[in-house]
Scaffold this motif. Sequence first.
Motif, PDB file in Angstrom:
ATOM      1  N   SER A 108      11.847  22.045  36.891  1.00  0.00           N
ATOM      2  CA  SER A 108      13.116  22.084  37.613  1.00  0.00           C
ATOM      3  C   SER A 108      13.294  23.404  38.347  1.00  0.00           C
ATOM      4  O   SER A 108      14.333  23.637  38.976  1.00  0.00           O
ATOM      5  CB  SER A 108      14.282  21.878  36.630  1.00  0.00           C
ATOM      6  OG  SER A 108      14.256  22.860  35.614  1.00  0.00           O
ATOM      7  N   GLU A 109      12.309  24.302  38.254  1.00  0.00           N
ATOM      8  CA  GLU A 109      12.254  25.545  39.021  1.00  0.00           C
ATOM      9  C   GLU A 109      10.900  25.625  39.712  1.00  0.00           C
ATOM     10  O   GLU A 109       9.895  25.122  39.179  1.00  0.00           O
ATOM     11  CB  GLU A 109      12.428  26.765  38.108  1.00  0.00           C
ATOM     12  CG  GLU A 109      13.855  27.025  37.671  1.00  0.00           C
ATOM     13  CD  GLU A 109      14.724  27.498  38.828  1.00  0.00           C
ATOM     14  OE1 GLU A 109      14.260  28.352  39.614  1.00  0.00           O
ATOM     15  OE2 GLU A 109      15.862  27.008  38.948  1.00  0.00           O
ATOM     16  N   THR A 164      29.843  26.205  32.859  1.00  0.00           N
ATOM     17  CA  THR A 164      28.735  25.353  32.425  1.00  0.00           C
ATOM     18  C   THR A 164      27.432  25.911  32.968  1.00  0.00           C
ATOM     19  O   THR A 164      27.313  26.209  34.157  1.00  0.00           O
ATOM     20  CB  THR A 164      28.924  23.912  32.935  1.00  0.00           C
ATOM     21  OG1 THR A 164      30.164  23.399  32.427  1.00  0.00           O
ATOM     22  CG2 THR A 164      27.767  23.037  32.452  1.00  0.00           C
ATOM     23  N   PHE A 165      26.456  26.113  32.097  1.00  0.00           N
ATOM     24  CA  PHE A 165      25.168  26.672  32.474  1.00  0.00           C
ATOM     25  C   PHE A 165      24.102  25.577  32.407  1.00  0.00           C
ATOM     26  O   PHE A 165      23.932  24.940  31.367  1.00  0.00           O
ATOM     27  CB  PHE A 165      24.788  27.829  31.547  1.00  0.00           C
ATOM     28  CG  PHE A 165      25.736  28.989  31.620  1.00  0.00           C
ATOM     29  CD1 PHE A 165      25.499  30.037  32.500  1.00  0.00           C
ATOM     30  CD2 PHE A 165      26.883  29.024  30.834  1.00  0.00           C
ATOM     31  CE1 PHE A 165      26.360  31.111  32.579  1.00  0.00           C
ATOM     32  CE2 PHE A 165      27.760  30.089  30.916  1.00  0.00           C
ATOM     33  CZ  PHE A 165      27.507  31.128  31.791  1.00  0.00           C
ATOM     34  N   ALA A 166      23.404  25.394  33.517  1.00  0.00           N
ATOM     35  CA  ALA A 166      22.349  24.387  33.564  1.00  0.00           C
ATOM     36  C   ALA A 166      21.051  24.973  33.016  1.00  0.00           C
ATOM     37  O   ALA A 166      20.681  26.101  33.350  1.00  0.00           O
ATOM     38  CB  ALA A 166      22.135  23.898  34.991  1.00  0.00           C
ATOM     39  N   THR A 167      20.383  24.259  32.163  1.00  0.00           N
ATOM     40  CA  THR A 167      19.085  24.692  31.654  1.00  0.00           C
ATOM     41  C   THR A 167      17.979  24.229  32.598  1.00  0.00           C
ATOM     42  O   THR A 167      18.176  23.311  33.409  1.00  0.00           O
ATOM     43  CB  THR A 167      18.830  24.127  30.247  1.00  0.00           C
ATOM     44  OG1 THR A 167      18.920  22.694  30.302  1.00  0.00           O
ATOM     45  CG2 THR A 167      19.852  24.664  29.265  1.00  0.00           C
ATOM     46  N   ASN A 168      16.832  24.886  32.488  1.00  0.00           N
ATOM     47  CA  ASN A 168      15.701  24.554  33.353  1.00  0.00           C
ATOM     48  C   ASN A 168      14.428  24.479  32.530  1.00  0.00           C
ATOM     49  O   ASN A 168      14.390  24.896  31.362  1.00  0.00           O
ATOM     50  CB  ASN A 168      15.553  25.591  34.461  1.00  0.00           C
ATOM     51  CG  ASN A 168      16.594  25.413  35.544  1.00  0.00           C
ATOM     52  OD1 ASN A 168      16.515  24.487  36.349  1.00  0.00           O
ATOM     53  ND2 ASN A 168      17.589  26.290  35.572  1.00  0.00           N
ATOM     54  N   LYS A 169      13.373  23.990  33.151  1.00  0.00           N
ATOM     55  CA  LYS A 169      12.110  23.830  32.436  1.00  0.00           C
ATOM     56  C   LYS A 169      10.941  23.940  33.402  1.00  0.00           C
ATOM     57  O   LYS A 169      11.044  23.620  34.588  1.00  0.00           O
ATOM     58  CB  LYS A 169      12.052  22.478  31.718  1.00  0.00           C
ATOM     59  CG  LYS A 169      12.162  21.282  32.681  1.00  0.00           C
ATOM     60  CD  LYS A 169      12.210  19.962  31.929  1.00  0.00           C
ATOM     61  CE  LYS A 169      12.430  18.800  32.903  1.00  0.00           C
ATOM     62  NZ  LYS A 169      12.483  17.499  32.212  1.00  0.00           N
TER      63      LYS A 169
END
Length: 405
Positions: A78-79, A41-46
């Motif tokens: 989120s980064e 599972t790959f978490a997306t960021n924004k």
Amino acid sequence: MKTTKKNIVTKSLAIGLAAVLLVGLGSYSYLTSKTENVTNTFATNKVLVNIEEESGSNYNIVPGTSETKNPRVTVDNSEDAYVYLIVTDNTQGLVDYTIDEGWTVLEGYSNVYYREVSADAENKEFTVLTNDTVSYSSSLTNADMLDEDGNLKEGIELTFSALAIQKIKSNNETWSAADAYFYLMDGYVNDDINNQEDFETAISNAYFNITLTDNVPENQSNTQTYSARSYEVTIAATNGTINASNYVLATHLDITSGTLTINGDYTGFTSSNATVTGTYASAGLINVTNNGTVLNINGGRYQQNGRSGSIVKANTGTTVNINGGYYKITGLEGFVFEADGGTIYVNNYDYVNLNGRKTTTYKATNGGTIYVAATIYTDSISSDSQVSDSTVTINGTEYYVITEA
């Protein structure tokens, strides 16, 4: 049970069919195994940024008063990120304000501020102006409000915009604030420069792909420094001319097409990084590329402060005409005029100053040629170049010819 002839026949047929199947198909068995699914599972960021203002956009300059102005920069990231605030001030000194704490002026710019914003799940809101206020000095008079024709000044504007980018550049590298901003500006390319205002905007904001489609008229105001932080500015000229006599452009300049003419006693393209190597050293402070490109330098002040490299470099198929200008090298080593496959005509210059330990005026390589007017020739050539024993005459001017040794 009573056995009949029919039953015997039926059983015999069944046994026979089974035997045929066993003989025809055979009997097989394999070693087999099966795993359970492994799901990744790959978490997306924004990294999102927005700027809004509730106090409106219309203001009224009355000396001695102040008004509420409350632009807000909102960040949802989120980064970890850099957030930039760009201030475009066209208020002609009529509006006073202070950028709020937390914003830092970006090195090399006077109108760009930034801050580092850590990642979390919440939206972050940052004020832009101290006390959300603009004010108007009590010392303002009618003379400040009226233009030269006696009309009320128009176009008095103060504009804010925001940009954001993640701090991580790659697995092993994090952006510096300045480099990240420069990367962002790649998307802010001004490709149609045909007036003074566009030229000033492009240079002061470090736009680095410029198409100069007309002359840039001379600016009579005080000397201004527009810094692109020693990054390269690319000009694709369509018979364009820079007449601004009081610009100091701290940058590396690429001229890629057409004909560009630079006039003005105080125009200057200055490489300010004392430890610069690689691209800027090898490419030249003013780098002329692509077949058919022509650069005419009629004046200006050009200084190479880097560790090495040339001031003017003509690559294969290009032509440079030197008709004036002040040239100075303070770096460790370098050349004023370098013909790297191209052709340079040195007809005249105002001044050449070689302060570096290993510096010369001329270098020819890769089939390049430098023609130096006999009236100004000095024996200052690189060790891998040579000069002709006699002069040649072109259009009535006698030249010594410098080529690769």
